[in-house]
Structures are given as C-alpha cells and as structure tokens.
Design a protein around this motif. Sequence first.
Motif, mmCIF file in Angstrom:
data_model
loop_
_atom_site.group_PDB
_atom_site.id
_atom_site.type_symbol
_atom_site.label_atom_id
_atom_site.label_comp_id
_atom_site.label_asym_id
_atom_site.label_seq_id
_atom_site.Cartn_x
_atom_site.Cartn_y
_atom_site.Cartn_z
ATOM 1 N N PHE A 70 52.831 83.331 -0.604
ATOM 2 C CA PHE A 70 52.263 84.442 -1.361
ATOM 3 C C PHE A 70 52.459 84.094 -2.823
ATOM 4 O O PHE A 70 53.557 84.253 -3.363
ATOM 5 C CB PHE A 70 52.990 85.752 -1.031
ATOM 6 N N TRP A 71 51.417 83.582 -3.443
ATOM 7 C CA TRP A 71 51.610 83.086 -4.805
ATOM 8 C C TRP A 71 51.322 84.171 -5.838
ATOM 9 O O TRP A 71 51.618 84.002 -7.010
ATOM 10 C CB TRP A 71 50.765 81.842 -5.039
ATOM 11 N N ARG A 72 50.744 85.288 -5.402
ATOM 12 C CA ARG A 72 50.546 86.423 -6.332
ATOM 13 C C ARG A 72 50.904 87.683 -5.571
ATOM 14 O O ARG A 72 50.363 87.924 -4.475
ATOM 15 C CB ARG A 72 49.089 86.467 -6.778
ATOM 16 N N ILE A 73 51.824 88.453 -6.112
ATOM 17 C CA ILE A 73 52.245 89.691 -5.454
ATOM 18 C C ILE A 73 51.943 90.854 -6.397
ATOM 19 O O ILE A 73 52.349 90.832 -7.563
ATOM 20 C CB ILE A 73 53.756 89.663 -5.125
ATOM 21 N N GLU A 74 51.201 91.838 -5.878
ATOM 22 C CA GLU A 74 50.950 93.069 -6.640
ATOM 23 C C GLU A 74 51.948 94.098 -6.123
ATOM 24 O O GLU A 74 51.664 94.802 -5.156
ATOM 25 C CB GLU A 74 49.536 93.604 -6.380
ATOM 26 N N LYS A 75 53.108 94.160 -6.774
ATOM 27 C CA LYS A 75 54.184 95.009 -6.236
ATOM 28 C C LYS A 75 53.777 96.482 -6.200
ATOM 29 O O LYS A 75 54.117 97.202 -5.272
ATOM 30 C CB LYS A 75 55.464 94.821 -7.044
ATOM 31 N N GLU A 76 53.027 96.903 -7.211
ATOM 32 C CA GLU A 76 52.644 98.325 -7.270
ATOM 33 C C GLU A 76 51.723 98.706 -6.115
ATOM 34 O O GLU A 76 51.631 99.865 -5.736
ATOM 35 C CB GLU A 76 52.011 98.682 -8.623
ATOM 36 N N ASN A 77 51.041 97.718 -5.548
ATOM 37 C CA ASN A 77 50.106 97.988 -4.441
ATOM 38 C C ASN A 77 50.623 97.489 -3.086
ATOM 39 O O ASN A 77 49.875 97.505 -2.108
ATOM 40 C CB ASN A 77 48.740 97.336 -4.726
#
Length: 183
Positions: free
Chosen positions: A89-96
């Motif tokens: 997972f090279w990009r994590i959108e924590k808010e979503n």
Amino acid sequence: MLDVNFSPFPVLSTPRLQLRQFTYDDARDLLKLRSNADIMQYIARPLAKNINDAIELITVIQDLLSSNNGITWCITLRGSNQFIGSIGFWRIEKENYRAEIGYLLNPARQGAGLMQEALQTVINYGFNVMKLHSIQANVNPHNAASIKLLKKNEFIQEGYFRENHFYNEAFADTVIYTLLTKN
Ligand SMILES: CC(C)(COP(=O)(O)OP(=O)(O)OC[C@H]1O[C@@H](n2cnc3c(N)ncnc32)[C@H](O)[C@@H]1OP(=O)(O)O)[C@@H](O)C(=O)NCCC(=O)NCCS
C-alpha cells in the motif's frame, strides 16, 4: 481517522511465499525489474537507470514505512531470502480508511499464481489488521494480467479515466478497481 503502526514490521507468510521488509541488499534485484521497460510498461514511473535509483526507491519505501504512511513488502520464496517482487500500500488515505495497492513480480515467476497468494494475504492484512475500509488499484486497461488478478479477488471497476496520464511519450487511460471490506 485510521491509525496504523508498522513497527515491528509485519512479516507475512503464504503457502509458498514470505513477505518481508526491504533492505538495501535488495537494490540490485529491484533494479533488474524497475529498469526493464517490458515489466514497467504499465507502471507509470520513470525507469530505474542505475543502482542509485534503486537505492533511492528503497529509501522512499523505508521513509513511508517509518512515518506509517505506506507499507511495501519484499516478496521472497519461502526458504530463500531473494527478492522476486514487491507488493504494498504505497498511498494511504487515513481520513478515508482507504489505500492504493501496487505489485510487481519477476517475469520468471509470473503465471504460477504467486501474486494471487501475495495479494490475498495483503488484502487480509489491509482489512483485518490495518482496518482499511477500501482498497484501490489504478490499472492500465491493457494490463490483462493485473486486471484478471483484481477481478479474481472481487475488485470492481468503478472509474475509467481517459488519457489522464502521460507516460512513455503517450497519453494513457487508467481504470480504477476497488474492493470494499466485508467486515
Ligand atoms: C500483474 C502481475 C503481478 C501478475 O502476477 P502473477 O503471479 O503472474 O499472477 P498470477 O499467476 O497470480 O495470476 C493471476 C491471474 O491472472 C492470470 N494472468 C496472469 N498473467 C496473465 C496475462 N499475461 N494475461 C492474462 N491473464 C494473466 C492468471 O491466469 C491468473 O488467473 P487464473 O487463476 O484464473 O488463471 C504480473 O504480471 C506483473 O508483475 N506484471 C508487471 C507489473 C504490473 O503490471 N503490475 C501491476 C500494475 S497495476
């Protein structure tokens, strides 16, 4: 907000694979794949040109990991420490509670169901340990192997962007596939 912690590094196992943390010793094998135009034809990233480019990629992986903003596993065959591919997972959108997945396998090892094993395990980690709500994959519509793999794992096509990125001197389309948690 999603709260993830990748320390200690979560080593994962499948029947045939071990997924471990990258080290700088993987740079030479990583360079072989990331400098190969055929393997990289659907991955819109600059080709690695030399060992320093591969070392830089590993530094990015380590920095994302230590800041808990991304995780990439080095794929090895069980009983061997040698890099044969990567997944993460090279990009994590924590808010979503959402992350984008990417993967790459040495062609000599492709077509044997290995990425299927790795992907199942990483999806399981993403939903059950990281507590993601959704996993996204951005794919070139000509990437038949990747699309087959995603569909097999119940990813659904949600979007289609026409000529939205410029790579290899051409504009290319992107298909967005997504998997929602069943939890
Ligand atoms: C995508 C990739 C990781 C697949 O890895 P793999 O280990 O060969 O995949 P698997 O063997 O687990 O195969 C998964 C499914 O895809 C199918 N498949 C594999 N290669 C295929 C191809 N070239 N064309 C069509 N289907 C293919 C397999 O038959 C299998 O389906 P099945 O079980 O119904 O037969 C690998 O091709 C790769 O590294 N490609 C280059 C990097 C890349 O494009 N990454 C993805 C960016 S989005």
